[in-house]
Design an enzyme around this catalytic site. Structure first.
Site, PDB file in Angstrom:
ATOM      1  N   ASP B 379       0.667 -11.035  -5.977  1.00  0.00           N
ATOM      2  CA  ASP B 379       1.642  -9.988  -6.270  1.00  0.00           C
ATOM      3  C   ASP B 379       2.562  -9.747  -5.077  1.00  0.00           C
ATOM      4  O   ASP B 379       2.299 -10.206  -3.947  1.00  0.00           O
ATOM      5  CB  ASP B 379       0.960  -8.719  -6.763  1.00  0.00           C
ATOM      6  CG  ASP B 379       0.178  -7.969  -5.694  1.00  0.00           C
ATOM      7  OD1 ASP B 379       0.073  -8.502  -4.569  1.00  0.00           O
ATOM      8  OD2 ASP B 379      -0.310  -6.856  -5.993  1.00  0.00           O
ATOM      9  N   ILE B 380       3.648  -9.021  -5.301  1.00  0.00           N
ATOM     10  CA  ILE B 380       4.642  -8.774  -4.254  1.00  0.00           C
ATOM     11  C   ILE B 380       4.130  -7.602  -3.428  1.00  0.00           C
ATOM     12  O   ILE B 380       3.717  -6.570  -3.993  1.00  0.00           O
ATOM     13  CB  ILE B 380       6.014  -8.451  -4.883  1.00  0.00           C
ATOM     14  CG1 ILE B 380       6.493  -9.643  -5.745  1.00  0.00           C
ATOM     15  CG2 ILE B 380       7.054  -8.121  -3.813  1.00  0.00           C
ATOM     16  CD1 ILE B 380       7.624  -9.293  -6.689  1.00  0.00           C
ATOM     17  N   GLU B 423       4.492  -6.522 -10.846  1.00  0.00           N
ATOM     18  CA  GLU B 423       4.823  -7.486  -9.792  1.00  0.00           C
ATOM     19  C   GLU B 423       3.706  -8.499  -9.617  1.00  0.00           C
ATOM     20  O   GLU B 423       3.647  -9.227  -8.639  1.00  0.00           O
ATOM     21  CB  GLU B 423       5.100  -6.738  -8.489  1.00  0.00           C
ATOM     22  CG  GLU B 423       3.894  -6.181  -7.741  1.00  0.00           C
ATOM     23  CD  GLU B 423       3.382  -4.838  -8.273  1.00  0.00           C
ATOM     24  OE1 GLU B 423       3.667  -4.505  -9.464  1.00  0.00           O
ATOM     25  OE2 GLU B 423       2.683  -4.134  -7.560  1.00  0.00           O
TER      26      GLU B 423
END
Lengths: 276, 508
Positions: B379-380, B423
């Protein structure tokens, strides 16, 4: 209708002429032609004149009894009484012929059928197998010798007799009564349903002339000179000339007859002559 | 019509014949009767003369004493006898009394003859008088008989006349009845009604045929066009007349590519002796008069009369161009719908639904082939802060850029790159052992860094970074999809714990 003609004829017939010196004959019309036929021969050979009348055997006998005639012609067998009372001569034999119209196909009659035809049991010819037609019975007046011969054979009696037995069998009452032989013959030949009886010789003569009559056989025997002579034909009779013993007028004539002056005529007319 | 014709004429004919026959028979019978009557009348008239003649000839013979003369008497008497019998036989008139009277006359006449022959002239005279009275009596009866005949003759003639009038009248009546009532009512009117009905039904049929939406036609046995519906103009641009004049136009307008199909159909279907219910179908394209191409559905079946005589082929051509277009559109839409169902709209990666299905399949495949399956979860970092700082729209752009990088990095067709949610992303790598997976993931992480997207809120770096968790193994009974997910999630958590922007490999 020819009334005028009849009137004219009647007037002619009334002009009757009767010569007194002639020898008078009366009686059976069966014998009448014989006498008529010989009268000319007799006149030529013996010079005598014959005056002839019919009327029947009984009439003839009555006439000689009351002397209105000299000789009776009797066409039947004489009774013992008659033989005793009169002088007679049998000149020949005859038979009784039963005649009917020639359009009838029947050729023979039995005695039984003959009796039934005459006593009223039969009214139409088809009842004995003939062509259907009403029966007309022709008999003879009671003063006729032929009737007596017929009565003797059939046992039937004419209802006109005065002295009938209560149980007597009778000829039907509506029977036509004929007189001379030509009478019965013309009735029979002119009317198709008629039956009659006449002298065999006469019947034969008329038949020969072309009259439409038929002479019936009786019990399968046809009348002829032979069957009359040998007696197989049952209804045979004598032909007699009868006169009063005391009448001398007849002597010459009887002598002539006895000499055979009549025999050929008798045979010629179809009768059976007496054998001498 | 046939039945009504016979039911009308037969009774009429029979009745007429019967009437004629009946009246003819009556006529003949009465005429015969009349003839007999006239004959009998003639006999009766002759009878009078004969009796007169008989009496005169008898008297004549008596007068002349001629025995043979009486033959005439006998002959006439027999004739009279027969005549009376004839009158009796042919007529109702009772001749019995006539007979009796004649017999009496004859009896007396002969008696007179007999008396005369015996020279008993007095008796003869009396008898002759009686003959006259009998003859008068007979004359009266004869005139009565003649009157009777005259009257009967008149009656019969009158009856004959009436019968003639009646039979003529009846026949005239039958003729008039037939002519003015029966025939107009039973024949002419039904015929007219039938003709009208026929005309009406023909019109109806034509209206129905002409108004058909489809292009219909009827090919005769000689291949000429027996009928072609006006709708052909709407469908092909050519008028019915153009087809009637040139039947080969039917083939000429078929698209060249479809000609073989058409020829095949014609050789199989446009034949006699095929069952009527056997409809054959073929599709082909038609080049319209204006050059446009349309699709046509052709259905044909043979036509037979009631007696089974082949009458050609009936065809219904339907314009299915619109249907074909709609079908094409529908196919496209279905494809689109398919894509939409498996793709994430923002990132253009596979969506979570697709991933869930793929995971099960890939695990099974890997197990079957005994290959290592790698599952990467990532994920970001501090993406919530990025959204808070730059807004959601900018966030969406980041997701898009990141997705492109991931897609580009894991570029094998069998690689499944999906947006797992927000995300978070997941990647399935078939036939990728742990070391190789780590190498690829590091490459992806570096590629993200290289994007250099500014991220002020990030506590790791001033630009966007991502954390990765990796598992890779040959799946066995225990290590199913869920297990792999759990382990990769654990690895991602470890990376976050280790300070983010890094990769952690865990065992299954």
């Amino acid at each position: 209708m020819p009334a005028m003609f009849i009137l004219f004829l009647s007037m002619l017939l009334q002009a009757e002429i009767m010569p007194s010196d002639a020898l008078h004959f009366s009686g059976a019309t069966t014998i009448q032609p014989i006498i008529e036929k010989i009268s000319r021969a007799y006149f030529l050979s013996a010079g005598g004149s014959l005056q002839i009348k019919g009327g029947g055997s009984e009439t003839g006998l009555k006439d000689i009894a009351n002397q209105s005639s000299d000789i009776a012609m009797v066409s039947r067998n004489l009774s013992d009484e008659e033989r005793a009372n009169f002088t007679y001569m049998t000149i020949g034999y005859d038979a009784l012929a039963i005649i009917y119209h020639s359009s009838q196909p029947i050729k023979n009659l039995t005695k039984k059928e003959l009796i039934e035809l005459y006593d009223g049991s039969i009214c139409d010819w088809k009842e004995i197998g003939g062509k259907s037609i009403n029966l007309i019975v022709i008999s003879k007046k009671i003063d006729r010798g032929t009737l007596a011969v017929f009565e003797a054979y059939t046992g039937l009696n004419s209802p006109k007799h005065n002295n009938l037995l209560p149980n007597a069998k009778l000829i039907r009452a509506d029977a036509w009564e004929s007189e001379a032989n030509i009478n019965a013959t013309l009735w029979v030949s002119g009317l198709k349903g008629a039956i009659g009886y006449v002298s065999y010789a006469e019947a034969n003569r008329y038949e020969q002339m072309g009259y439409p009559i038929r002479i019936s056989a009786i019990e399968n025997v046809h009348p002829s000179i032979e069957t009359i002579k040998n007696g197989t034909y049952p209804i045979k009779r004598e032909l007699n000339l009868v006169w009063n013993k005391e009448n001398l007028k007849v002597k010459q004539f009887i002598g002539w007859v006895k000499s055979g002056g009549m025999d050929s005529t008798i045979a010629e007319l179809g009768f059976v002559a007496v054998e001498r | 019509m046939k039945r009504s014709y016979y039911t009308l004429w037969l009774p009429t004919l029979i009745t007429s014949i019967m009437v004629v026959a009946l009246f003819w028979a009556m006529h003949i019978f009465l005429h015969h009767n009349l003839a007999e009557m006239i004959q009998a009348h003639k006999h009766s008239q002759e009878l009078t003369k004969k009796i007169e003649k008989m009496v005169s000839s008898t008297l004549n013979a008596t007068f002349l004493g001629n025995e043979k003369g009486f033959l005439k008497t006998v002959e006439l008497s027999n004739q009279i006898h027969d005549d009376i019998l004839l009158i009796k036989k042919d007529n109702m008139y009772d001749t019995d009394s006539l007979f009796r009277s004649y017999e009496q006359l004859y009896k007396k006449l002969i008696s007179a003859v007999s008396y005369t022959s015996e020279n008993r002239l007095g008796d003869a005279k009396v008898a002759l008088e009686e003959v006259e009275s009998y003859s008068n009596n007979l004359e009266m009866q004869m005139s009565g008989l003649n009157n009777y005949f005259s009257q009967r003759e008149k009656e019969v003639e009158r009856t004959l006349f009436i019968i003639m009038i009646l039979s003529g009248g009846l026949l005239v009546f039958i003729a008039l009845f037939n002519g003015f009532y029966l025939i107009p009512r039973q024949v002419i009117r039904p015929l007219e009604e039938f003709a009208e009905a026929l005309k009406g039904s023909e019109e109806k049929y034509r209206i129905v045929a002409d108004w058909t939406y489809d292009w219909e036609y009827w090919l005769d046995v000689d291949k000429s066009i027996a009928y072609i519906s006006p709708s052909v103009e709407r469908i092909t641009g050519y008028t019915p007349n153009e087809f009637m004049q040139n039947p080969s136009l039917l083939v000429d307008i078929i698209h060249p590519d479809d000609t073989p199909n058409w020829s095949k159909h014609v050789s199989e279907a446009h034949l006699p002796n095929r069952p009527e219910e056997d409809a054959q179908e073929v599709e082909f394209r038609v080049v319209r008069k204006d050059g446009a191409i349309i699709f046509v559905d052709h259905i044909c079946r043979p036509v037979y009369t009631h007696d089974g005589i082949y009458m050609g082929v009936r065809v219904a051509n339907r314009d299915i161009t619109q249907k074909v277009a709609i079908l094409d559109e529908l196919k496209e839409k279905n494809r689109l719908l398919d894509t939409l169902a498996t793709t994430d709209g923002l990132s253009a990666l596979f969506n979570r639904r697709y991933f869930d299905e793929a995971l099960i399949k890939e695990v099974e495949y890997a197990r079957r082939t005994a290959n290592a399956l790698a599952l990467v979860m990532c994920d970001i970092d501090y993406f919530k802060l990025y959204n808070d700082t730059y807004g959601h729209q900018e966030g969406d752009k980041v997701i898009k850029q990141v997705s492109d990088v991931l897609k580009a990095t894991f570029s094998r067709t069998i690689d499944v790159v999906a947006r797992y949610g927000g995300e978070e992303f997941v990647i399935l790598l078939q036939a990728t052992p742990p070391a190789e997976a780590c190498k690829l993931v590091e490459l992806a992480r570096e590629n993200i860094v290289k994007l250099g997207i500014k991220h002020k809120g990030s506590k790791v770096a001033p630009f966007v970074t991502m954390s990765f968790g990796v598992v890779s193994c040959v799946p066995d009974v225990l290590s199913n999809g869920d297990r792999l997910l759990t382990q990769s999630d654990k690895a991602l958590y470890q990376s976050k714990k280790n300070g983010r922007n890094c990769t952690t490999l865990l065992e299954c």
